[in-house]
Design a protein around this motif. Structure first.
Motif, PDB file in Angstrom:
ATOM      1  N   ALA A 100      80.656  57.356  50.772  1.00  0.00           N
ATOM      2  CA  ALA A 100      81.081  56.245  50.033  1.00  0.00           C
ATOM      3  C   ALA A 100      80.094  55.686  49.398  1.00  0.00           C
ATOM      4  O   ALA A 100      80.125  54.652  48.738  1.00  0.00           O
ATOM      5  N   LEU A 110      77.347  44.791  43.213  1.00  0.00           N
ATOM      6  CA  LEU A 110      78.602  44.514  44.146  1.00  0.00           C
ATOM      7  C   LEU A 110      79.156  45.606  44.382  1.00  0.00           C
ATOM      8  O   LEU A 110      80.249  45.679  45.147  1.00  0.00           O
ATOM      9  N   ILE A 111      79.247  46.759  43.660  1.00  0.00           N
ATOM     10  CA  ILE A 111      80.201  48.033  43.637  1.00  0.00           C
ATOM     11  C   ILE A 111      80.015  48.500  45.092  1.00  0.00           C
ATOM     12  O   ILE A 111      80.878  48.873  45.698  1.00  0.00           O
ATOM     13  N   LEU A 113      78.883  47.520  47.710  1.00  0.00           N
ATOM     14  CA  LEU A 113      79.231  46.430  48.734  1.00  0.00           C
ATOM     15  C   LEU A 113      80.749  46.445  48.968  1.00  0.00           C
ATOM     16  O   LEU A 113      81.640  46.370  49.988  1.00  0.00           O
ATOM     17  N   ILE A 114      81.594  46.512  47.867  1.00  0.00           N
ATOM     18  CA  ILE A 114      83.029  46.474  47.807  1.00  0.00           C
ATOM     19  C   ILE A 114      83.297  47.738  48.711  1.00  0.00           C
ATOM     20  O   ILE A 114      84.319  47.873  49.221  1.00  0.00           O
ATOM     21  N   SER A 115      82.714  48.925  47.985  1.00  0.00           N
ATOM     22  CA  SER A 115      82.960  50.266  48.920  1.00  0.00           C
ATOM     23  C   SER A 115      82.803  50.124  50.254  1.00  0.00           C
ATOM     24  O   SER A 115      83.624  50.673  51.001  1.00  0.00           O
ATOM     25  N   ILE A 117      83.028  47.539  52.077  1.00  0.00           N
ATOM     26  CA  ILE A 117      84.193  46.757  52.858  1.00  0.00           C
ATOM     27  C   ILE A 117      85.353  47.655  53.151  1.00  0.00           C
ATOM     28  O   ILE A 117      86.197  47.668  53.850  1.00  0.00           O
ATOM     29  N   GLY A 118      85.608  48.546  52.151  1.00  0.00           N
ATOM     30  CA  GLY A 118      86.709  49.355  51.863  1.00  0.00           C
ATOM     31  C   GLY A 118      86.565  50.572  53.181  1.00  0.00           C
ATOM     32  O   GLY A 118      87.484  50.715  53.870  1.00  0.00           O
ATOM     33  N   VAL A 119      85.317  50.913  53.400  1.00  0.00           N
ATOM     34  CA  VAL A 119      85.080  51.840  54.522  1.00  0.00           C
ATOM     35  C   VAL A 119      85.367  51.366  55.939  1.00  0.00           C
ATOM     36  O   VAL A 119      86.065  51.619  56.635  1.00  0.00           O
TER      37      VAL A 119
ATOM     38  N   LEU B  97      81.196  37.440  43.929  1.00  0.00           N
ATOM     39  CA  LEU B  97      81.919  38.108  44.962  1.00  0.00           C
ATOM     40  C   LEU B  97      82.634  37.117  46.055  1.00  0.00           C
ATOM     41  O   LEU B  97      81.728  36.755  46.816  1.00  0.00           O
ATOM     42  N   LEU B 301      91.534  40.944  47.022  1.00  0.00           N
ATOM     43  CA  LEU B 301      90.209  41.455  46.402  1.00  0.00           C
ATOM     44  C   LEU B 301      90.805  42.952  45.955  1.00  0.00           C
ATOM     45  O   LEU B 301      90.382  43.439  44.653  1.00  0.00           O
ATOM     46  N   PHE B 369      94.245  49.170  52.005  1.00  0.00           N
ATOM     47  CA  PHE B 369      93.274  48.423  51.093  1.00  0.00           C
ATOM     48  C   PHE B 369      91.933  49.119  51.099  1.00  0.00           C
ATOM     49  O   PHE B 369      91.099  49.187  50.159  1.00  0.00           O
ATOM     50  N   GLY B 370      91.597  49.758  52.221  1.00  0.00           N
ATOM     51  CA  GLY B 370      90.348  50.304  52.381  1.00  0.00           C
ATOM     52  C   GLY B 370      90.155  51.708  51.593  1.00  0.00           C
ATOM     53  O   GLY B 370      89.235  51.932  50.833  1.00  0.00           O
ATOM     54  N   ILE B 371      91.165  52.456  51.358  1.00  0.00           N
ATOM     55  CA  ILE B 371      91.199  53.597  50.603  1.00  0.00           C
ATOM     56  C   ILE B 371      91.461  53.244  49.044  1.00  0.00           C
ATOM     57  O   ILE B 371      90.731  53.587  48.414  1.00  0.00           O
ATOM     58  N   LEU B 373      89.969  50.277  47.681  1.00  0.00           N
ATOM     59  CA  LEU B 373      88.634  49.978  47.423  1.00  0.00           C
ATOM     60  C   LEU B 373      87.711  51.122  47.313  1.00  0.00           C
ATOM     61  O   LEU B 373      87.091  51.307  46.434  1.00  0.00           O
ATOM     62  N   VAL B 374      87.456  52.111  48.271  1.00  0.00           N
ATOM     63  CA  VAL B 374      86.536  53.120  48.195  1.00  0.00           C
ATOM     64  C   VAL B 374      87.041  54.023  47.061  1.00  0.00           C
ATOM     65  O   VAL B 374      85.920  54.341  46.069  1.00  0.00           O
ATOM     66  N   MET B 377      86.251  52.409  43.592  1.00  0.00           N
ATOM     67  CA  MET B 377      84.753  52.158  43.380  1.00  0.00           C
ATOM     68  C   MET B 377      83.939  53.489  42.993  1.00  0.00           C
ATOM     69  O   MET B 377      83.187  53.475  42.179  1.00  0.00           O
ATOM     70  N   ILE B 378      84.551  54.522  43.716  1.00  0.00           N
ATOM     71  CA  ILE B 378      83.646  55.883  43.364  1.00  0.00           C
ATOM     72  C   ILE B 378      84.309  56.480  41.971  1.00  0.00           C
ATOM     73  O   ILE B 378      83.524  57.042  41.080  1.00  0.00           O
TER      74      ILE B 378
END
Lengths: 323, 406
Positions: A100, A110-111, A113-115, A117-119, B97, B301, B369-371, B373-374, B377-378
């Motif tokens: 991640a 910030l990218i 950091l958001i990842s 939070i998702g993890v 943020l 978010l 939410f977690g999935i 966001l990750v 982002m990727i």
């Protein structure tokens, strides 16, 4: 006001604060080491920490059901469980970084950091999912060993249990080990070099990616150990327990000066003591109007105040750019 | 032309399907999908506006008349769309943020909850609740109080760099929640974890039922917010925000007053949440601190990120997708699993009746939410509906700036 009482509980509060402080210090190391090399807040560290606690609980529970928990000598069990927690959390941290964070290293701040939070959210529910299927319960109680509950009565108002001593001794050993690793070995030198300047370190023949993975491994392992100790000390865990201690440990890392390893230890102790005193004395001093439930607010206020007035923390340094 | 026909057909078909199968979740999803299709299809603007207005103003209330639950979902989508649009200003446009955004929602909600219910008598003696008509005044009071809170939060933390700001706003969100949980003593402001009830509802003309009324009210507010957002985006302030997001130093050098621009962003974003908070408390009649947790902040978010940071249609689509996922798909999956369990179905020799009772898919919104966001982002940091400027920028990422030693 009851000054007698205030003075009488002082040693016990001090002890509780030190205990809590060591716990925060161990977790804070994970934040601070990662921040040192990547300048990135590993938001998922709180879940890496609680993952260690769960691995420890699972091992203890299976030892218990196999009937070995009572038969094996307790120091052996304890060392085994802590090592398992460290290994599990360390590997989890490395995996998380690989999946991640690494693809996002060149992205705007910030990218990742958001990842992260998702993890963090993902891990909370994955632990819950697993425990729900496996045990049909996701609130676990740490199985206790008889010895742990034994208390030494030092004075009439102060007693210390074996479990508290175990936590303090284990934390001290690990902090000392980490200090030696970072300052006296070749690997430690490489970690410090990468933290100082990645490009230069890689020109000196250091494999930067490997050092970053290693940093996550060590930070995660410290978190995992803290997780097991947390379970031993406070005995109730669920997948969401890690969040608030994680946040406070981050506060501790900032308090000590983020990126600074001795700073994280100092910050952890200071925050633990502040919180213990706030929790016990606030209600007494305000006549019960504001009780221990405000201790979280207290910790966050500390964080905000440091960031405003002394963003480099107590011991400062290492933060490049302005906080 | 083909698009136009397809758009009309899609709306007509999905509405017919909803009419035939009024209880199916999948069919309701196709109705929402058809609106999205109308939005992206290459059709004349008047047709698009007409179809959307038809769907939102006539068809949706009709569907709601036959199945109140769908109207509830639509209202929730609207509430979250407003929140996402507000957060979009702070995160998407200004690049700050904010992880405690739901605190502003809470401030708005509590401002009407306290004065619109008999609860205020405990604080001020007597004379409460206020007459229901005050609700409309409190829409503006909630806006002002939330904006003020935003400024108060903003003032001390504006000097912080991005990731520190995120943690401090998170802490602020927790502080507001802890306060709401514990301010039942020494003076009982919030009634603690028990929450406040009954909260007054506004007087309505023509005896419209409340569920329809709240739907239209939320829709109206969302439309106003969208218009305000659009105007802001292309205004002096909006440009200042975007400049600040890209490079604070350069923006400052170009004459952007950083402190003022940041405070404006905080206040703007917060005010939208405040208004919706007032509506939310009146709609729910009952509120307690449980509605304003960190989970909610991250949910909002996730909506902004999914739709695309800085993009207005993105925020609305993100809010729709995430809310529907939570309210319908996860819940539907839970119900379905329960039915299978009760029916004693076996899969590959494993009886589903043996599934642990603690396994409730509806409780796994964090994982969703977690999935989101990750993965976003990727693979697609610009979101589903990227803002045009942002899309170009993320397509050609700049190399990370090299450190210049001290």
């Amino acid at each position: 006001m009851d000054y007698q009482l205030l003075i009488a509980i002082f040693p016990q509060v001090l002890l509780d604060g030190v205990l809590l402080g060591f716990m925060y210090a161990l977790i804070a190391l994970g934040y601070t080491m990662v921040y040192g090399v990547l300048e990135f807040i590993n938001f998922a560290h709180s879940e890496i920490f609680i993952f260690g606690a769960f691995v420890g609980a699972e091992i203890l529970l299976s030892l218990q059901s196999a009937g070995w928990l009572a038969r094996l000598p307790w120091p052996v069990v304890l060392v085994l469980v802590i090592l398992a927690g460290m290994l599990a959390s360390g590997l989890l941290a490395v995996t998380v970084e690989r999946v991640a964070y690494r693809p996002l290293r060149a992205a705007p701040r910030l990218i990742p950091l958001i990842s992260a939070i998702g993890v963090s959210f993902f891990l909370q529910d994955i632990i819950r999912l697993f425990e729900s299927i496996w045990r049909n319960a996701f609130n676990l109680v740490y199985p206790t060993m008889e010895v742990m509950n034994h208390r030494f009565e030092l004075t009439s108002t102060l007693d210390v249990s074996v479990r508290s001593l175990v936590v303090i001794v284990a934390a001290l050993l690990m902090l000392w080990g980490l200090h030696a690793l970072v300052n006296r070995t070749k690997i430690g030198t490489a970690i410090r070099a990468v933290a100082e300047d990645q490009a230069a370190a890689s020109l000196m023949g250091i494999n930067v990616n490997r050092i970053i993975s290693l940093t996550f491994l060590i930070g995660g392992a410290m978190g995992g150990a803290a997780g097991v100790l947390f379970g031993v000390q406070y005995s109730l865990i669920n997948p969401y327990t890690g969040f608030i201690p994680g946040l406070k440990a981050f506060t501790a890392a900032v308090l000590g000066g983020i990126g600074n390893i001795p700073g994280a230890m100092l910050g952890g102790l200071v925050l633990g003591l502040l919180e213990a005193f706030a929790a016990s004395y606030m209600s007494l001093l305000t006549g019960g109007a504001f009780g221990a439930e405000y201790k979280d607010i207290f910790a966050f206020s500390v964080l905000i105040l440091i960031l405003i007035f002394r963003p480099k923390g107590l011991l400062g340094e290492v933060v490049r750019g302005r906080a | 032309m083909i698009h136009a026909v397809a758009a009309v057909a899609a709306v007509a078909l999905s509405v017919t399907m909803v009419a035939v199968f009024p209880r199916s979740i999948l069919v309701f999803l196709t109705f929402q999908g058809s609106m999205l299709f109308v939005y992206v299809a290459r059709i004349p603007a008047w047709l698009r506006a007409g179809l959307l207005a038809l769907a939102l103003l006539v068809l949706m209330p009709l569907i709601g008349y036959f199945n109140g639950y769908y109207l509830e979902v639509a209202t929730q989508v609207g509430i979250f769309a407003a929140l996402a649009l507000g957060l979009n200003i702070v995160v998407g446009l200004a690049g700050l943020l904010d992880l405690g955004y739901v605190a502003f929602f809470a401030v708005g909600a509590y401002s009407w909850a306290i004065f619109g219910s008999p609860h205020a008598n405990l604080i001020f003696g007597g004379g409460f609740p206020l007459a229901p008509g005050w609700f409309y005044v409190f829409l503006f009071v909630g806006l002002a109080v939330a904006a003020l809170t935003g400024v108060l939060l903003g003032l001390p933390v504006l000097r912080l760099r991005g990731d520190y700001l995120a943690i401090v706003t998170l802490g602020f969100g927790e502080v507001i929640r802890v306060l709401a949980n514990n301010l039942d003593k020494p003076v009982n402001f919030t009634n603690g974890p028990k929450g406040i009830t009954p909260i007054g509802r506004p007087p309505l003309p023509f005896g419209i039922p409340y569920s329809e009324a709240f739907y239209f009210l939320v829709l109206l507010i969302v439309v106003v917010i969208i218009v305000v957002n659009r105007r802001l985006e292309d205004s002096h302030i909006g440009r200042a925000w975007e400049a600040m997001r890209e490079d604070e130093l350069a923006a400052q050098a170009m004459g952007v007053p950083l402190v003022r621009a940041k405070l404006q962003a905080f206040a703007c974003g917060a005010s939208f949440a405040g208004v919706m908070g007032v509506v939310f408390s009146a709609k729910q009649i009952f509120i307690n601190p449980e509605s304003f947790t960190f989970l909610e902040s991250i949910g909002v978010l996730a909506m902004v990120i999914l739709g695309g940071m800085g993009s207005i249609p993105g925020a609305v689509v993100g809010a729709t997708v995430v809310t529907v996922l939570n309210l319908q798909v996860l819940k539907g999956f839970s119900l379905w699993l329960n039915e299978l369990k009760n029916a004693g179905v076996t899969v590959l020799g494993y009886s589903l009746a043996n599934l642990p009772t603690q396994l409730e898919p509806a409780k796994y919104e964090r994982m969703v939410f977690g999935i989101i966001l990750v993965v976003m982002m990727i693979f697609r940091p610009q979101g589903i509906f990227p803002a045009r400027r942002r899309q170009r920028e993320l397509a050609h990422p700049h190399p990370p700036p090299t450190e210049v030693g001290p």
